[in-house]
Design an enzyme around this catalytic site. Structure first.
Site, PDB file in Angstrom:
ATOM      1  N   LYS A 116       8.843  71.241   7.879  1.00 39.54           N
ATOM      2  CA  LYS A 116       9.069  70.117   8.801  1.00 39.54           C
ATOM      3  C   LYS A 116       7.898  69.904   9.832  1.00 39.54           C
ATOM      4  O   LYS A 116       7.536  68.445  10.361  1.00 39.54           O
ATOM      5  CB  LYS A 116      10.078  70.395   9.800  1.00 39.54           C
ATOM      6  CG  LYS A 116      12.230  70.515   8.633  1.00 39.54           C
ATOM      7  CD  LYS A 116      13.211  70.962   8.960  1.00 39.54           C
ATOM      8  CE  LYS A 116      13.904  71.034   8.604  1.00 39.54           C
ATOM      9  NZ  LYS A 116      15.177  71.958   9.160  1.00 39.54           N
ATOM     10  N   LEU A 156      16.406  79.915   4.293  1.00 40.15           N
ATOM     11  CA  LEU A 156      16.229  78.501   4.973  1.00 40.15           C
ATOM     12  C   LEU A 156      16.410  77.851   5.862  1.00 40.15           C
ATOM     13  O   LEU A 156      17.398  78.726   6.458  1.00 40.15           O
ATOM     14  CB  LEU A 156      16.708  77.878   3.542  1.00 40.15           C
ATOM     15  CG  LEU A 156      16.162  78.161   2.382  1.00 40.15           C
ATOM     16  CD1 LEU A 156      16.690  77.413   1.387  1.00 40.15           C
ATOM     17  CD2 LEU A 156      14.172  77.105   2.435  1.00 40.15           C
ATOM     18  N   ASP A 157      16.340  77.205   5.925  1.00 35.93           N
ATOM     19  CA  ASP A 157      17.246  75.757   7.578  1.00 35.93           C
ATOM     20  C   ASP A 157      18.305  75.832   7.365  1.00 35.93           C
ATOM     21  O   ASP A 157      18.960  75.201   6.164  1.00 35.93           O
ATOM     22  CB  ASP A 157      16.440  75.221   8.541  1.00 35.93           C
ATOM     23  CG  ASP A 157      14.916  75.272   8.990  1.00 35.93           C
ATOM     24  OD1 ASP A 157      14.877  76.058   9.585  1.00 35.93           O
ATOM     25  OD2 ASP A 157      14.352  74.422   8.655  1.00 35.93           O
ATOM     26  N   ILE A 158      19.213  76.183   8.614  1.00 37.65           N
ATOM     27  CA  ILE A 158      20.482  75.201   7.930  1.00 37.65           C
ATOM     28  C   ILE A 158      20.581  74.033   7.058  1.00 37.65           C
ATOM     29  O   ILE A 158      21.298  73.651   6.014  1.00 37.65           O
ATOM     30  CB  ILE A 158      21.718  75.408   9.129  1.00 37.65           C
ATOM     31  CG1 ILE A 158      23.216  75.305   8.690  1.00 37.65           C
ATOM     32  CG2 ILE A 158      21.550  74.539  10.142  1.00 37.65           C
ATOM     33  CD1 ILE A 158      24.343  75.360  10.229  1.00 37.65           C
TER      34      ILE A 158
END
Ligand code: URA
Length: 231
Positions: free
Chosen positions: A188, A100-102
């Site tokens: 996103k 997952l992204d930060i």
């Protein structure tokens, strides 16, 4: 596998501890004392320390409720990593099964079972990931967004459409999105293609594995046998 590695994997003992035990004649393979910590262990052989059997280490599987600000990596100079939140022996050997992204929160799976990780992340298996998404702008035409996701959205810079995705509109700025791929920043980018922006992203489930509501952000637990088998 070397006997010293096998024992340090199966117990809390370090390779140096094992060396000392070997020197003291306390380590045996099939009842015969070992005199070299580098001795190879064959398939099905029994290992004992001072007569006590050492069980073969089993693969490990965890779910983590990833907080924002934590990176999905084993090491990072600047940020806490998902692996650092797993307070287990040899945690550094765990792999993150689907990053997952930060700034994304929610379900992260970690394992040292490479085949299981591959089953989960291989695009061919089309494992469903469900995200809860907060949007910057209200969806102006929710029905059209649902249809475009179902048809497969073209992401900027990609030659092919995404796989069909299921969009459920909860309110004009909040949706759930189920995707079966794991392209870079996919959710996103999908909303960017729809002329919107994601302000918060939370992964709720991967395949049949649902984030445990009892886990506070930063907490983790081992997967149940049923959860492991579901992948
Ligand atoms: N899609 C994204 O854009 N980010 C994530 O972290 C996961 C899916």
């Amino acid at each position: 596998m070397r006997i010293d590695r096998f024992i340090s994997n199966a117990t809390d003992l370090s390779r140096n501890d094992v060396k000392r035990l070997v020197k003291n004649g306390e380590v045996a393979i099939d009842g015969t004392p070992v005199n070299d910590p580098g001795q190879r262990l064959g398939e099905g052989q029994d290992v004992t320390i001072a007569g006590a059997p050492i069980a073969t280490p089993q693969p490990r599987y965890y779910m983590l409720n990833k907080p924002a600000g934590v990176v999905c990596a084993n090491r990072d100079r600047d940020h806490t990593t998902a692996v650092e939140l797993i307070y287990e022996h040899r945690a550094e050997e765990l792999q993150i099964a689907g990053r997952l992204d930060i700034d994304t929160t929610g379900l992260v799976l970690l394992t040292d079972d490479g085949q299981w990780n591959h089953r989960l992340t291989s695009p061919r298996n089309r494992c469903k990931k469900l995200y809860h998404v907060s949007l910057a702008e209200p969806l102006d035409d929710p029905q059209s967004a649902v249809e475009r996701c179902a048809k497969g959205i073209f992401l900027h810079g990609e030659q092919r459409r995404c796989q069909p995705a299921a969009l459920t509109v909860l309110d004009p700025c909040t949706v759930e999105l189920a995707i079966v791929e794991g392209k870079y920043h996919q959710v996103k980018r999908m909303f960017a293609a729809l002329g919107n922006a994601v302000v918060a992203l939370h992964r709720h489930s991967v395949g049949e594995i649902v984030l445990d509501a009892d886990l506070a952000p930063g907490e983790y637990r081992p997967l149940s046998a049923a959860e492991v088998a579901a992948i």
